[in-house]
Design an enzyme around this catalytic site. Structure first.
Site, PDB file in Angstrom:
ATOM      1  N   TRP A 106      13.513  -5.936  -0.869  1.00 52.98           N
ATOM      2  CA  TRP A 106      12.341  -5.823  -1.743  1.00 52.98           C
ATOM      3  C   TRP A 106      12.616  -6.226  -3.182  1.00 52.98           C
ATOM      4  CZ3 TRP A 106       7.782  -6.581  -0.216  1.00 52.98           C
ATOM      5  CH2 TRP A 106       7.424  -6.264   1.119  1.00 52.98           C
ATOM      6  N   ASP A 176      10.348   0.041  -9.701  1.00 52.72           N
ATOM      7  CA  ASP A 176       9.490   0.075  -8.520  1.00 52.72           C
ATOM      8  C   ASP A 176       9.947   1.248  -7.660  1.00 52.72           C
ATOM      9  OD1 ASP A 176       8.236  -0.195  -6.091  1.00 52.72           O
ATOM     10  OD2 ASP A 176       8.820  -2.287  -5.766  1.00 52.72           O
ATOM     11  N   LYS A 200       3.744   5.061   1.268  1.00 56.42           N
ATOM     12  CA  LYS A 200       4.948   5.702   1.774  1.00 56.42           C
ATOM     13  C   LYS A 200       4.805   7.228   1.642  1.00 56.42           C
ATOM     14  CE  LYS A 200       7.426   1.766   2.121  1.00 56.42           C
ATOM     15  NZ  LYS A 200       6.429   0.695   2.337  1.00 56.42           N
TER      16      LYS A 200
END
Lengths: 380, 380
Positions: A106, A176, A200
């Protein structure tokens, strides 16, 4: 043993399982939000009720994270991916550069998108180690001239998590936290900006939390188009244009659950630690069969990523797990293997049941030298 | 008389009422999507099931709108507002200009956002007429050199709707159909691009349909960041990053409802016309009491906007309507008055009940010369 339903045995990497009590309230809200008398899908975003939803949500986030009232809490669209691009579009317009850590899948995506809109410097890359560990502070190459420093606190694909706050104090720190925000307390006031998509630990896909320190916001440009303009979004309390009402209401319910049912981030962290401990123990107790992917010191409390002796046995594991009622255990398509995501919504009992299953599977599974799936029918 | 529930008497300008049968399916899906066995909020966007959802949705849109298989159907985030900016960011990068019609509040917003990213020419403005009518073809100043021509098919605030397709055939025609897409058939193949947020006729807030002709897409730049890159979104079938799974699934259910329960756009148009006719009739039958805002030829079949003798009587009307079970009837905050939005989800019976209510209200309300609210207690 506590009887869990299918939603409670969902170890999906994301969208992840939400708490049962939140799902029940959303189930009700689909036909009628009690205090309004209408379906959540038919309530105007300009209603007083929705203004209150946003107001309470902002407050709950600041309260849970221990942030001052001056902190701005935005609910935006476009996921973390939009933030990947918005950062350089807002902060690197004048040719400045930003420092990025490349610690996995990511952060690689974040760098890939950001590079299209600005100049970046790599502070560290874990590529040569196949992203199996995180950097030490000594390894980080950080510039005092950077417009900002960016990293990802938890790499969901590789199962790596920073258990400290990296970066310089004289450069705006941007993180992030898509896969671990609200999963544990932290020194959140040390960040200029934190962002996290909801799917999430926080809510359903379709909304992204952006948390900005006031002094940092004041340095951002105000002449950009509204949809990529943090000022416009902050001034409008996230109702610059029609926001995703349902997703925002869901996030409010999750924050209420964290505040009232769980009792704050300290308690949810304990619960998340219990889940992680029991799964990593199951791996370490059968180290000849299960191999954890991440360096022990950098193991994630959100995503337990591991391998079995070979891909065929991994397939057999996934099949048997599916039959036992577990879902979402397949590893990310980029690396395969097994991934048990244990976000906030997942009960400790679910992790315990999976750990039991792992133990049983490793014992009952008697691999021949060829480790073929053909030997598995005895296992059910 | 058919007994309608609160959701069915919701005349909100948006998010608007959804069909009862869709709400019932979403109510179920909140705990368990039947064919998956999990809550819609916990299903991975990378699952085969969700790929099928997107695939069927793309097909349903093309089928309902009579578009060829080469047409791209995207589900994006950020609302119409994001499209306002994405158009010039994609199409006016090289200094070209685009033609815009300014026909009301929302086309004004479109122009305001687009001007931040490119050069525009005004093809016509209804400002001097207080946006009470739409232009004739002769009034439009359209350039053959324009990169594109942009208009909004239905102005939700003022209740104006184009009942024809304006624009030149030699310039790409782009239309914001946020408040009337899928409400009636149309010559949709005459558009290079059509976009519409979902929260009027199509689904909940949080997803935006973007329909692109293949030949037009091929002219768009492919080097932009992913979240504003039509190619990236099209190539990924809207799963470039995590999409708003719930909102997209909701839109799928609405398209199934249109296809299977209603029987296509021809039938929904008849239903929408019936609703509009009965409300405009209620206005015209009491023209001394109700004043329609839009020129008769440009009246919207989606938003019936009208005034009463004065603001106090309008407040009394809204209060009495609320007591009678109707909601969402207040006009847009920018112009006040009354607005009855009669999107796809609203039953004909609801419009009939509102028309009855309007008739009763106008008869029972006996204004004195001063038109004060004080005279209203007799009305209940």
């Amino acid at each position: 043993m506590m009887k869990l339903n299918a939603n409670q045995l969902n170890f999906s990497g994301g969208p992840g399982a939400l708490p049962e009590s939140v799902l029940q309230q959303l189930h009700t809200a689909m036909l009628c939000v009690p205090e309004v008398g209408l379906s959540i899908l038919g309530i105007s975003h300009r209603s007083e009720w929705f203004a209150q939803v946003v107001h309470e949500l902002e407050d709950n986030i600041r309260h849970l994270m221990g942030l001052p009232a001056s902190t701005r809490v935005l609910m935006m669209q476009g996921g973390a991916t939009q933030q990947f691009s918005m950062l350089p579009m807002n902060l690197l317009r004048n040719g400045q550069s930003a420092d990025y850590i490349h610690s996995g899948y990511w952060s690689g995506k974040a760098i890939h998108e950001a590079e299209k809109s600005g100049k970046l410097q790599l502070a560290w890359s874990g590529k040569s180690d196949q992203f199996a560990r995180l950097p030490t502070d000594a390894e980080l190459q950080l510039s005092a001239q950077a417009a900002y420093f960016h990293y990802i606190s938890n790499e969901t694909v590789e199962g790596l998590q920073f258990h400290r706050v990296p970066g310089r104090e004289d450069v705006p720190r941007i993180c992030d936290m898509s896969s671990d925000l609200l999963s544990a307390p932290g020194a959140f006031n040390r960040y200029a900006m934190i962002y996290a998509h909801a799917q999430k630990n926080i809510g359903p896909a379709g909304v992204t939390l952006v948390i900005l320190r006031d002094d940092f916001l004041s340095c951002l440009p105000s002449d950009l188009p509204g949809f990529i303009n943090y000022h416009a979004q902050a001034d409008a309390h996230s109702i610059y244009n029609t926001p995703p009402v349902f997703a925002i209401y869901s996030v409010l319910l999750v924050t209420r659950w964290l505040r009232d049912e769980i009792g704050g981030l300290h308690n949810i962290a304990k619960r998340n630690q219990q889940k992680a401990d029991c799964l990593y123990q199951a791996i370490d107790n059968h180290a000849d069969f299960y191999r954890g992917r991440a360096a022990v010191a950098d193991r994630s409390n959100m995503n337990v990523v591991f391998n079995l002796p070979n891909a065929e046995i991994e397939q057999a594991f996934l099949q048997a797990a599916h039959q036992a009622g577990f879902s979402g255990l397949n590893g990310h398509r980029s690396i395969g293997g097994i991934r048990a995501s244990i976000y906030n919504g997942l009960e400790v009992a679910a992790a315990e049941q999976l750990a039991d299953f792992m133990q049983t599977f490793s014992k009952r599974y008697k691999p021949s030298r060829s480790h073929t799936v053909g030997l598995l029918p005895a296992f059910a």
